[in-house]
Design an enzyme around this catalytic site. Sequence first.
Site, short mmCIF file in Angstrom:
data_model
loop_
_atom_site.label_atom_id
_atom_site.label_comp_id
_atom_site.label_asym_id
_atom_site.label_seq_id
_atom_site.Cartn_x
_atom_site.Cartn_y
_atom_site.Cartn_z
N GLU A 176 0.83 -1.22 0.00
CA GLU A 176 0.00 0.00 0.00
C GLU A 176 0.86 1.27 0.00
OE1 GLU A 176 -4.10 -1.68 1.96
OE2 GLU A 176 -2.79 -0.55 3.28
N GLU A 367 -5.37 -8.18 -1.60
CA GLU A 367 -6.05 -8.07 -0.32
C GLU A 367 -7.51 -7.73 -0.57
OE1 GLU A 367 -4.63 -5.66 2.94
OE2 GLU A 367 -2.56 -5.97 2.31
C1 BG6 Z 1 -4.45 -3.22 4.73
C2 BG6 Z 1 -3.10 -3.66 5.24
O1 BG6 Z 1 -4.51 -1.85 4.81
O2 BG6 Z 1 -5.59 -3.61 5.44
C3 BG6 Z 1 -3.12 -4.87 6.16
O3 BG6 Z 1 -2.23 -3.91 4.16
C4 BG6 Z 1 -4.31 -4.77 7.07
O4 BG6 Z 1 -1.90 -4.93 6.84
C5 BG6 Z 1 -5.57 -4.79 6.23
O5 BG6 Z 1 -4.35 -5.75 8.07
C6 BG6 Z 1 -6.85 -4.82 7.03
O6 BG6 Z 1 -6.83 -3.80 7.96
P1 BG6 Z 1 -7.12 -4.05 9.49
O7 BG6 Z 1 -6.91 -2.76 10.13
O8 BG6 Z 1 -8.52 -4.53 9.55
O9 BG6 Z 1 -6.15 -5.09 9.93
#
Ligand code: BG6
Length: 478
Positions: A176, A367
């Site tokens: 990111e 993701e």
């Molecule tokens: C992304 C990141 O922004 O979102 C991850 O790359 C992160 O590291 C994921 O875990 C989900 O966010 P969160 O805050 O729910 O863990």
Amino acid sequence: MTAPTPQPFPETFLWGGATAANQIEGAHNADGKGVSIQDVLPKGLMGPRTAGPTPDNLKLEGIDFYHRYAEDIALFAEMGFKVFRFSIAWSRIFPNGDDELPNEAGLAFYDRVLDELEKHGIEPLVTISHYETPLALAEKYNGWTSRKMIGFYERYVRVLFDRYGHRVKYWLTFNEINALVHFPIIGGAILTPPEELSRQDLFQAVHHVLVASALATRIAHETRPDIQVGCMVLAIPVYPLTPDPADVLAVLDADHTNLLFGDVHVRGTYPGYALRHMRENGIELDITDEDREILKNTVDFVSFSYYMSICETAAPDRTTGEGNIIGGVKNPTLQDTEWGWQIDPVGLRVVLNQFWDRWQKPLFIVENGLGAKDELIEVDGRPTVNDDHRIAYLNDHLIQVGEALADGVDVLGYTPWGCIDLVSASTAQMSKRYGFIYVDRDDDGNGTLDRHPKKSFHWYADVIRSNGASLRRGDGRP
Ligand code: BG6
């Protein structure tokens, strides 16, 4: 009864899951590992920083992937994963970041992980830097505000490509990368509080990261021509809150802030709108001729995270929403997750089309997923979770990936986030779960760390086995 999706996935589609070292490995000081910025953020990226690691930081133990990787990878293989995304903890390899020599014990750990993946025929997808810069680099150099960081990162990536280049085809340079603008400490290891950080220093840090990323691409291609390097951006489709042209312009501005990173990675030069922004805001970048040459090393593919869309408006009375790092304005037509993230499967199709139209590079969704509370129950004497809400979320998003494929978008694969429960990045909680596999650990750090497949584990195994044919049309249908 809903009808099955008519949109086929390509035979080569890479189904899998994604994680990051600091959220799963634990073993925070084992085998010579140094301290990373995550070790001093016990309450997540929104919380305060501590002077050193504190016992309330769940990431210090994570889910103990460091010792349980073989068991976890075997479970991924049981689901049929073709690819597994994980990151390398920079401070395992260079404990202080500026060390002359790498830490052999740290390197050996990732050899073992790769051995295990190879054993199961799972392709690795490696993130070189996922919000886990060695703390010493933040403290000594104020992170990426310093040009010296390019050299430290170069030394690190050379070691990684030399050691693993023959067995890892897919690499991501920075997780990111556009998050640097929104959260300088996580994205850039910059300790200056955001309100005190000048635009000049922030943009200079952005430039250093972009040069380092392009340099990594060059080194990778020099090491082995078949290595595929991708940038990784936080994707967030921005919709105008109203049809007022002023709101549409607000969207254009927000888009430019986020798309700048992909634009430079794909085009190898700064776009006109960024040059204008710098010119009009008195930002004078220190760009050398060598930097300009390095930036020309463009990526092979573009990868991204996708959790939600946002709205933008020019109106001053903005009701901002919770969000995945980037705030934005709440969309009144969408539902929220328990953590206030707005659920928008169609946004995934929108962003896939937007990126494909703009860059014409293969795309990798690295993701996506639903962070939710899970309740452990017993079925046939076995602990499990009935996570129908997660299945619905993933199903509806994958339906939209199918739609984008039918639109002609080149999508390489899909690695949903936190394929095994892990510690949240934003809140550092265990209870914000994303996984197909439940991990027995609570927000106070109690639990056996035992692993239990959830209902979604079997659902995802079916999706992979059928190459998407088992998906059902969901509510996200346009
Ligand atoms: C992304 C990141 O922004 O979102 C991850 O790359 C992160 O590291 C994921 O875990 C989900 O966010 P969160 O805050 O729910 O863990």
